[in-house]
Design an enzyme around this catalytic site. Structure first.
Site, PDB file in Angstrom:
ATOM      1  N   ARG A   1     -22.963  22.385  -0.740  1.00  0.00           N
ATOM      2  CA  ARG A   1     -22.624  23.190   0.476  1.00  0.00           C
ATOM      3  C   ARG A   1     -22.556  22.689   1.770  1.00  0.00           C
ATOM      4  O   ARG A   1     -21.732  22.437   2.614  1.00  0.00           O
ATOM      5  CB  ARG A   1     -23.461  24.597   0.542  1.00  0.00           C
ATOM      6  CG  ARG A   1     -23.114  25.686  -0.432  1.00  0.00           C
ATOM      7  CD  ARG A   1     -21.602  26.257  -0.421  1.00  0.00           C
ATOM      8  NE  ARG A   1     -21.271  26.752   1.025  1.00  0.00           N
ATOM      9  CZ  ARG A   1     -21.899  28.155   1.326  1.00  0.00           C
ATOM     10  NH1 ARG A   1     -22.489  28.953   0.560  1.00  0.00           N
ATOM     11  NH2 ARG A   1     -21.261  28.659   2.444  1.00  0.00           N
TER      12      ARG A   1
ATOM     13  N   CYS B   1     -22.798  30.855  -7.225  1.00  0.00           N
ATOM     14  CA  CYS B   1     -23.001  30.487  -5.784  1.00  0.00           C
ATOM     15  C   CYS B   1     -24.259  31.008  -5.113  1.00  0.00           C
ATOM     16  O   CYS B   1     -24.593  30.547  -4.086  1.00  0.00           O
ATOM     17  CB  CYS B   1     -21.899  31.350  -4.849  1.00  0.00           C
ATOM     18  SG  CYS B   1     -21.949  33.232  -5.144  1.00  0.00           S
TER      19      CYS B   1
HETATM   20  N1   CP Z   1     -23.733  31.458  -1.791  1.00  0.00           N
HETATM   21  C1   CP Z   1     -23.820  32.031  -0.245  1.00  0.00           C
HETATM   22  O1   CP Z   1     -22.863  31.968   0.446  1.00  0.00           O
HETATM   23  O2   CP Z   1     -25.243  32.134   0.002  1.00  0.00           O
HETATM   24  P1   CP Z   1     -25.640  33.016   1.405  1.00  0.00           P
HETATM   25  O3   CP Z   1     -25.127  34.609   1.331  1.00  0.00           O
HETATM   26  O4   CP Z   1     -27.011  32.746   1.226  1.00  0.00           O
HETATM   27  O5   CP Z   1     -25.018  32.108   2.498  1.00  0.00           O
HETATM   28  N1  NVA Z   2     -19.772  37.915  -3.675  1.00  0.00           N
HETATM   29  C1  NVA Z   2     -21.039  37.868  -3.064  1.00  0.00           C
HETATM   30  C2  NVA Z   2     -21.182  36.456  -2.508  1.00  0.00           C
HETATM   31  C3  NVA Z   2     -22.691  36.164  -1.955  1.00  0.00           C
HETATM   32  C4  NVA Z   2     -22.595  34.786  -1.384  1.00  0.00           C
HETATM   33  C5  NVA Z   2     -20.893  38.901  -1.955  1.00  0.00           C
HETATM   34  O1  NVA Z   2     -20.145  38.815  -1.148  1.00  0.00           O
HETATM   35  O2  NVA Z   2     -22.004  39.331  -1.521  1.00  0.00           O
END
Ligand code: CP
Ligand code: NVA
Length: 304
Positions: A289, A261
Site C-alpha cells: 500500500r 485487504c
Molecule cells: N485495507 C484498508 O483499506 O484498510 P484500512 O480500512 O485500515 O485503511
Molecule cells: N470492503 C471493506 C474494505 C475495508 C478496507 C469496507 O468497505 O469496509
C-alpha cells in the site's frame, strides 16, 4: 494522466505499469535507506468519513518519505460535519494543499469533491471502489508471479468495493477473474459492464470451489463492510460456505496465493491458518500500500 484517481479506470494500462515500476523502485530505495524526497513542499489533506488503519498510516508515512506532509482530517471535526458544503470545502482545500485523499460513505461525495477541487482528488475507499487497495494488490501479484496477463484470479465472498476495483484492474491487465458470491451479493452491474467493454474476461459462479479450482490467486474481503453492520445476522447466514479456509484451498493448486485487504475477520471470510500460512501474501500486500501510493502521489503531483 487524469487529474484525479477515483476509479482504477482513471489510469490506463501504460500508466498503471509506470506506477508499478515506480513503486518497485521506491520500495528498493526505502529498503536501502536512500532518501527520495521527490514531493518536498507538497501537502496532502486526508479526509476520513470512516475508520482506517492502513490507508491513514500508509498515506501519512508515504508523504513523509517523499519529503511532503499529510494532514489527517476527520469529517466530524471539519465544518463539513456542521453542514458546510462539499463545493466550498473542496475550493478551500485547493487553496491550501496539493492533493486531497477522501474516504467517503458515498462514491458521489468523492466525485463532487473532484468536480470542485482544482487539485488531484484520490479515492481512499468509497461504497463503489477501493482503487488504492487494488494498486497494492496488483503490485503484490506482479511481484510474486512476475507478470499479470493470463493469470487467473478468483474472488470469493462479497461483491463489494474491493471486488469492483479488482474486476476493473483484471480487465485492464489481462487477468481472468472468476467471481463466487452468494445470491444477492454480486458486484456492481455498472462495473461488470465497464470491465467487459475493455475486454475483461469475467466468470460469475456461485460455487467457491469452482472459482478456485484453477486459480493462481484467491482474493477475499470482509462479509460486513463499513456501513453494512446492521445486516450482520443475515449476511453471516448468506455467506456460510464462502470462507477461504484450508478446505477451500484443498480444491486449488498448491501454488495458489491468497490476498485480503484487511481488516480480517478470521473464522468468517478467512481462516487464521490461511492468513498466517505459506500461501498468504497478505503482509506483503499491506506493505505495498505504502509503495504503490507513493508512486501514485508522484504521478499525480509531479507533472512533467
Ligand atoms: N485495507 C484498508 O483499506 O484498510 P484500512 O480500512 O485500515 O485503511
Ligand atoms: N470492503 C471493506 C474494505 C475495508 C478496507 C469496507 O468497505 O469496509
Amino acid at each position: 494522466m487524469k487529474k484525479d484517481f477515483i476509479s482504477i479506470l482513471d489510469i490506463n494500462e501504460e500508466e498503471l505499469e509506470g506506477i508499478l515500476d515506480e513503486a518497485v523502485r521506491l520500495k528498493a530505495l526505502r529498503a536501502q535507506g536512500i532518501p527520495h524526497e521527490i514531493l518536498k513542499g507538497k501537502n496532502l489533506a486526508m479526509i476520513f468519513e470512516k475508520s482506517s488503519t492502513r490507508t491513514h498510516i500508509s498515506f501519512e508515512v508515504g508523504m513523509n518519505d517523499l519529503g511532503g506532509h499529510a494532514l489527517f482530517l476527520n469529517t466530524r471535526d471539519l465544518q463539513i460535519g456542521r453542514g458546510e458544503n462539499i463545493r466550498d470545502t473542496a475550493r478551500v482545500a485547493s487553496r491550501y494543499v496539493s492533493a486531497l485523499m477522501i474516504r467517503a460513505n458515498r462514491h458521489s461525495t468523492i466525485e463532487e469533491f473532484a468536480r470542485n477541487a482544482t487539485i488531484p482528488v484520490i479515492n481512499g475507499l468509497s461504497d463503489l471502489e477501493h482503487p488504492c487497495q487494488i494498486l497494492a494488490d496488483i503490485m503484490t501479484i506482479k511481484e510474486h508471479f512476475g507478470s499479470l496477463a493470463g493469470l487467473r484470479v478468483a474472488w470469493v465472498g462479497d461483491g463489494n468495493n474491493v471486488c469492483n476495483s479488482l474486476i476493473l484492474a483484471s480487465a485492464l491487465t489481462g487477468m481472468e477473474i472468476s467471481i463466487a458470491c452468494p445470491k444477492g451479493y454480486s458486484p456492481s452491474k455498472k462495473i461488470l459492464r465497464q470491465a467487459k467493454e475493455i475486454g475483461g474476461i469475467i466468470r460469475s459462479i456461485r460455487s467457491p470451489y469452482d472459482a478456485v479450482r484453477d486459480a493462481d490467486v484467491i482474493v477475499t474481503d470482509t462479509w460486513i463492510s463499513m456501513g453494512d453492520e446492521g445486516e450482520r445476522v443475515e449476511r453471516l447466514k448468506a455467506f456460510k460456505g464462502y470462507t477461504v479456509d484450508e478446505a477451500l484451498l484443498g480444491h486449488a493448486s498448491e501454488d495458489v496465493r491468497v490476498l485480503h485487504c484487511l481488516p480480517a475477520h478470521t473464522g468468517e471470510e478467512i481462516s487464521n491458518g490461511v492468513i498466517e500460512g505459506e500461501q498468504s501474501l497478505v503482509w506483503d500486500e499491506v506493505e505495498n500500500r505504502l509503495h504503490a501510493q507513493k508512486a501514485l502521489l508522484i504521478k499525480l503531483l509531479k507533472k512533467e
